[in-house]
Design a protein around this motif. Sequence first.
Motif, PDB file in Angstrom:
ATOM      1  N   THR A 117       0.819  -1.212   0.000  1.00 59.80           N
ATOM      2  CA  THR A 117       0.000   0.000   0.000  1.00 59.80           C
ATOM      3  C   THR A 117       0.856   1.266   0.000  1.00 59.80           C
ATOM      4  O   THR A 117       0.375   2.337  -0.354  1.00 59.80           O
ATOM      5  CB  THR A 117      -0.905   0.027   1.240  1.00 59.80           C
ATOM      6  OG1 THR A 117      -0.088  -0.074   2.426  1.00 59.80           O
ATOM      7  CG2 THR A 117      -1.882  -1.144   1.206  1.00 59.80           C
ATOM      8  N   THR A 118       2.114   1.147   0.423  1.00 62.66           N
ATOM      9  CA  THR A 118       3.054   2.259   0.415  1.00 62.66           C
ATOM     10  C   THR A 118       4.427   1.734   0.038  1.00 62.66           C
ATOM     11  O   THR A 118       4.686   0.523   0.093  1.00 62.66           O
ATOM     12  CB  THR A 118       3.150   2.938   1.805  1.00 62.66           C
ATOM     13  OG1 THR A 118       3.758   2.019   2.723  1.00 62.66           O
ATOM     14  CG2 THR A 118       1.782   3.361   2.316  1.00 62.66           C
ATOM     15  N   LEU A 119       5.340   2.654  -0.320  1.00 61.57           N
ATOM     16  CA  LEU A 119       6.687   2.240  -0.690  1.00 61.57           C
ATOM     17  C   LEU A 119       7.398   1.561   0.474  1.00 61.57           C
ATOM     18  O   LEU A 119       8.210   0.655   0.285  1.00 61.57           O
ATOM     19  CB  LEU A 119       7.504   3.456  -1.152  1.00 61.57           C
ATOM     20  CG  LEU A 119       7.123   4.046  -2.520  1.00 61.57           C
ATOM     21  CD1 LEU A 119       7.949   5.293  -2.803  1.00 61.57           C
ATOM     22  CD2 LEU A 119       7.321   3.005  -3.627  1.00 61.57           C
ATOM     23  N   GLY A 120       7.091   1.981   1.692  1.00 61.42           N
ATOM     24  CA  GLY A 120       7.756   1.410   2.848  1.00 61.42           C
ATOM     25  C   GLY A 120       7.136   0.143   3.384  1.00 61.42           C
ATOM     26  O   GLY A 120       7.661  -0.450   4.333  1.00 61.42           O
ATOM     27  N   ALA A 121       6.033  -0.295   2.797  1.00 64.15           N
ATOM     28  CA  ALA A 121       5.356  -1.478   3.320  1.00 64.15           C
ATOM     29  C   ALA A 121       6.174  -2.744   3.125  1.00 64.15           C
ATOM     30  O   ALA A 121       6.131  -3.656   3.956  1.00 64.15           O
ATOM     31  CB  ALA A 121       3.982  -1.628   2.656  1.00 64.15           C
ATOM     32  N   HIS A 125      14.880  -5.203   0.019  1.00 61.52           N
ATOM     33  CA  HIS A 125      15.574  -6.489   0.132  1.00 61.52           C
ATOM     34  C   HIS A 125      14.583  -7.641   0.277  1.00 61.52           C
ATOM     35  O   HIS A 125      14.777  -8.713  -0.301  1.00 61.52           O
ATOM     36  CB  HIS A 125      16.557  -6.470   1.303  1.00 61.52           C
ATOM     37  CG  HIS A 125      15.925  -6.189   2.624  1.00 61.52           C
ATOM     38  ND1 HIS A 125      15.751  -4.926   3.105  1.00 61.52           N
ATOM     39  CD2 HIS A 125      15.417  -7.018   3.559  1.00 61.52           C
ATOM     40  CE1 HIS A 125      15.173  -4.979   4.298  1.00 61.52           C
ATOM     41  NE2 HIS A 125      14.953  -6.235   4.588  1.00 61.52           N
ATOM     42  N   ALA A 126      13.492  -7.421   1.016  1.00 61.08           N
ATOM     43  CA  ALA A 126      12.493  -8.469   1.188  1.00 61.08           C
ATOM     44  C   ALA A 126      11.738  -8.717  -0.115  1.00 61.08           C
ATOM     45  O   ALA A 126      11.430  -9.867  -0.461  1.00 61.08           O
ATOM     46  CB  ALA A 126      11.516  -8.095   2.297  1.00 61.08           C
ATOM     47  N   ARG A 127      11.460  -7.650  -0.855  1.00 59.64           N
ATOM     48  CA  ARG A 127      10.749  -7.814  -2.118  1.00 59.64           C
ATOM     49  C   ARG A 127      11.604  -8.555  -3.150  1.00 59.64           C
ATOM     50  O   ARG A 127      11.112  -9.427  -3.874  1.00 59.64           O
ATOM     51  CB  ARG A 127      10.333  -6.453  -2.669  1.00 59.64           C
ATOM     52  CG  ARG A 127       9.356  -6.560  -3.831  1.00 59.64           C
ATOM     53  CD  ARG A 127       8.912  -5.207  -4.339  1.00 59.64           C
ATOM     54  NE  ARG A 127       8.361  -4.359  -3.308  1.00 59.64           N
ATOM     55  CZ  ARG A 127       7.627  -3.277  -3.570  1.00 59.64           C
ATOM     56  NH1 ARG A 127       7.372  -2.930  -4.820  1.00 59.64           N
ATOM     57  NH2 ARG A 127       7.158  -2.537  -2.602  1.00 59.64           N
ATOM     58  N   LEU A 128      12.894  -8.224  -3.197  1.00 56.80           N
ATOM     59  CA  LEU A 128      13.788  -8.918  -4.133  1.00 56.80           C
ATOM     60  C   LEU A 128      13.913 -10.395  -3.781  1.00 56.80           C
ATOM     61  O   LEU A 128      13.927 -11.257  -4.669  1.00 56.80           O
ATOM     62  CB  LEU A 128      15.159  -8.248  -4.136  1.00 56.80           C
ATOM     63  CG  LEU A 128      15.221  -6.854  -4.766  1.00 56.80           C
ATOM     64  CD1 LEU A 128      16.613  -6.259  -4.577  1.00 56.80           C
ATOM     65  CD2 LEU A 128      14.860  -6.907  -6.250  1.00 56.80           C
ATOM     66  N   ALA A 129      14.007 -10.684  -2.484  1.00 61.27           N
ATOM     67  CA  ALA A 129      14.076 -12.077  -2.063  1.00 61.27           C
ATOM     68  C   ALA A 129      12.807 -12.819  -2.456  1.00 61.27           C
ATOM     69  O   ALA A 129      12.855 -13.968  -2.921  1.00 61.27           O
ATOM     70  CB  ALA A 129      14.289 -12.154  -0.549  1.00 61.27           C
TER      71      ALA A 129
END
Length: 237
Positions: A117-121, A125-129
């Motif tokens: 919902t936001t860039l910080g959500a 590193h977690a998204r790439l993993a």
Amino acid sequence: MNETSTSPVDVVLPCLDEAEALPWVLERIPPTWRAIVVDNGSTDGSPDIARGLGAYVVHEPRRGFGAACHAGLIVATADIVCFSDCDASLDPQLLPRVAGPVLDGSIDLVLGRRRPTTLGAWPLHARLANLELARLIRRRTGLPLRDLGPMRAARREALLALGLTDRRSGYPLQMVVRAADAGWRIRETDVPYHPRMGRSKVTGTWRGAWQAVRDMRAVLAEHPATGPVAPVPGDVR
């Protein structure tokens, strides 16, 4: 001893120091559904908070996300079991959307695909993993999955029949892989993903995220069962 419930759905919530998020999470569990909070060694009073808010609390001394999830599955008594994080990143009010296809028998395992919902959500590193894991899952199972979302729903007895053994961060992946090998109907549905309350215990750092990827590679390396496999939920053989 398990506490028997008449709830149509049990919601397993693995918990490690989530005192800040628990009130928000538990007040949003669907009416008539039971929250099972599995405490995995909290030191911030989380078990007492959860119990005071009406949740059924289980203590799992073995550290590990999978250990907590499986302890909740074991004590659940409802036919349908949902899993969700306990950090307020996922809204339990959305669980009926996730569990609906399992309840009506059209799908065997539904995964909530996280949509930030936001860039910080969802830290980079977690998204790439997660992207790497999704790629490996597609290659291993042939399923067009784009996320290994922790919000999910399936039938309890069928999940137990999968014989899940991972007790660390590979547990949710092993569930998907073994379900795919058993021929389950698996679907994703989009769910909003909010900034969590507190710090992640698994993917809060680059090191933690890639350690989780390494743990999960071992699950992906498992060979499909060659003997009897867990039956497709609802299948009569």
